[in-house]
Design a protein around this motif. Structure first.
Motif, PDB file in Angstrom:
ATOM      1  N   GLN A   1      -5.403  -0.855   5.457  1.00 40.25           N
ATOM      2  CA  GLN A   1      -4.988  -1.135   6.840  1.00 40.25           C
ATOM      3  C   GLN A   1      -3.482  -1.376   6.878  1.00 40.25           C
ATOM      4  N   ILE A   2      -2.759  -0.570   6.130  1.00 35.59           N
ATOM      5  CA  ILE A   2      -1.325  -0.785   5.964  1.00 35.59           C
ATOM      6  C   ILE A   2      -0.565  -0.446   7.247  1.00 35.59           C
ATOM      7  N   THR A   3       0.212  -1.406   7.708  1.00 35.93           N
ATOM      8  CA  THR A   3       1.094  -1.196   8.860  1.00 35.93           C
ATOM      9  C   THR A   3       2.565  -1.217   8.463  1.00 35.93           C
ATOM     10  N   GLN A   4       2.873  -1.893   7.350  1.00 37.11           N
ATOM     11  CA  GLN A   4       4.264  -2.079   6.961  1.00 37.11           C
ATOM     12  C   GLN A   4       4.551  -1.448   5.595  1.00 37.11           C
ATOM     13  N   VAL A   5       5.637  -0.698   5.537  1.00 40.37           N
ATOM     14  CA  VAL A   5       6.144  -0.158   4.277  1.00 40.37           C
ATOM     15  C   VAL A   5       7.587  -0.637   4.160  1.00 40.37           C
TER      16      VAL A   5
ATOM     17  N   GLU B   1       0.073  -4.259   3.947  1.00 41.42           N
ATOM     18  CA  GLU B   1       1.432  -3.806   3.692  1.00 41.42           C
ATOM     19  C   GLU B   1       1.514  -3.263   2.273  1.00 41.42           C
ATOM     20  N   LEU B   2       2.415  -2.336   2.065  1.00 41.55           N
ATOM     21  CA  LEU B   2       2.622  -1.810   0.725  1.00 41.55           C
ATOM     22  C   LEU B   2       3.346  -2.887  -0.077  1.00 41.55           C
ATOM     23  N   PRO B   3       2.741  -3.350  -1.182  1.00 38.05           N
ATOM     24  CA  PRO B   3       3.320  -4.490  -1.903  1.00 38.05           C
ATOM     25  C   PRO B   3       4.749  -4.222  -2.382  1.00 38.05           C
TER      26      PRO B   3
END
Length: 444
Positions: free
Chosen positions: A93-97, A73-75
């Protein structure tokens, strides 16, 4: 490149840019010792999956790169970094923004090659947003709020799951560079391009020599092509399978084929067959050694505009030769139902006299020319890119008559106009350049 040992020993005090690639699994607390000076932090190529909650202690931080790590996820802490304007998290492997992850001064966001399915609506609340890199995700739509980002100039949407382009794209007054290949709505056109018949050139016909260059999509070698008892020097491009910032190498290959023949385009001679590793490749005309890049690519500071050598300047004859060649090449591409997507000085090869070749189809995208409204919009969108190029050439030209300078500046202004359909077509640009070149020659 720096080391943890240097950081811990205090040898990096006062630096503005820190680069650490050393298998990090946790954020080194010693970085905070640079809070008074650090503006650019590059932690790419490590094994990080989180950033510390007190990251805003780096109060001068403007740019952060965390590509090729393990973030899912994007911190959210990024959103509390008041000075942060560039965020680069390519190939995680970012799934969430999350909405909270977007810093208020965001100018340049890189999420290329991740697994993002949805972007937060408040992305449109970033008034400084200028460059948005989203290729290689799983987006099925974009937030309509992006229509409010009037400074947005470059968008990469290739290799997602989009079924159409959002109509608000064409209301953005400064949108200039757009790439959208590799989506479901372009798949048929790309398949048709890949099926275009090209001469087959067997790998055994080639004597491959030195590496000429390496880009994100592939390797280019000098080679000698033997056929019919003759040997011809050529360039061979071997495509990689990896995602690039612009999209998929397979789409670039389709675009290179579809571009066809034009004097100001790099020329494709045939398609490679029988490579021992089954690698896709194209055999291309070897560009003479007196050609070189017109400009360098954009910097972190310039964001969307090319960087020219400080002493780079041109005569009127040279700028007219370059501008006319590139406008004609772009017109040709749009006649084929193709936008270049990356019409920039750094993708133009020139000689001292202004011979010019438009290269690099990594960001090219297809459209159906039967859809007249879409074709007209996309062509005029790319006319703005030409306007940026022409502006750069005029700014670095000496010897123009006052009238020619005024007329060229007026053409630049028309190409850069905020109203999309009020811009000239590439055909009209070509005609105008011929007129102005004739007037300049008479006056000189």
């Amino acid at each position: 490149m720096h080391t943890l040992e240097q950081l811990r020993a205090g040898a990096l005090q006062g630096i503005s840019r820190l680069t650490l690639r050393c298998g990090l699994t946790e954020f080194p607390q010693e970085i905070f010792s640079l809070a008074d000076s650090l503006e650019i932090l590059d932690l790419s190529g490590n094994q990080l999956s989180s950033l510390p909650d007190d990251l805003p202690r780096l109060s001068k931080l403007k740019v952060i790169f965390c590509s090729e790590n393990n973030f899912t996820e994007l911190p959210e802490v990024l959103g509390r970094c008041e000075s942060l304007s560039m965020v680069g998290f390519k190939s995680n492997q970012i799934t969430q923004v999350a909405p909270a992850s977007l810093p208020p001064q965001l100018r340049w966001l890189i999420l290329t090659d991740n697994c993002v399915q949805q972007l937060p609506d408040n992305l449109g609340d970033c008034p400084q947003l200028q460059k948005l890199m989203l290729a290689g995700n799983q987006l099925t739509h974009l937030p309509d709020s992006l229509a409010h980002c009037h400074k947005l100039e470059l968008i990469r949407l290739a290799a997602n799951q989009l079924n159409s382009l959002p109509q608000w794209l064409f209301s953005l007054p400064r949108l200039t560079w757009l790439a959208y290949a590799g989506n479901p709505f372009t798949a048929q056109l790309e398949a048709e391009a890949l099926n275009v018949s090209l001469p087959a050139i067997n790998w055994q016909q080639l004597a491959v020599n030195e590496l000429l260059g390496e880009g994100a999509s592939g390797l280019i070698y000098r080679a000698d092509l033997s056929r019919a008892e003759t040997t011809t020097p050529v360039a061979v491009k071997l495509f990689k399978g990896a995602m690039t910032s612009d999209g998929l190498p397979q789409c670039e290959m389709a675009s290179t084929i579809k571009a066809g023949q034009h004097p100001a385009l790099t020329q494709t001679l045939g398609r490679l067959t029988e490579h021992p590793d089954a690698t896709d490749g194209l055999v291309m005309q070897l560009i003479p050694s007196d050609f070189s890049n017109l400009a360098g690519p954009p910097s972190l500071a310039s964001c969307t505009r090319d960087v020219y050598a400080s002493d780079r300047c041109f005569t009127p004859a040279v700028i007219f030769n370059i501008a006319s060649a590139i406008a004609s090449a772009a017109a040709h591409l749009h006649q084929q139902g193709m936008m270049h997507g990356d019409l920039y000085g750094h993708n133009i090869l020139t000689t001292e006299t202004g011979d010019a070749l438009l290269s690099d189809y990594g960001a090219a995208s297809f459209y159906d020319t039967a859809n007249a409204e879409l074709a007209a919009r996309l062509a005029r969108l790319e006319v703005r890119a030409f306007g940026c190029l022409l502006e750069e050439l005029v700014d670095r030209c000496y010897g123009l008559t006052a009238d020619a300078h005024q007329q060229l500046s007026a053409l630049v202004a028309a190409c850069l106009g905020a109203e999309l359909m009020a811009r000239p077509t590439f055909e009209e640009v070509c005609e105008r350049l011929i007129e102005l070149q004739s007037q300049q020659a008479i006056a000189a």
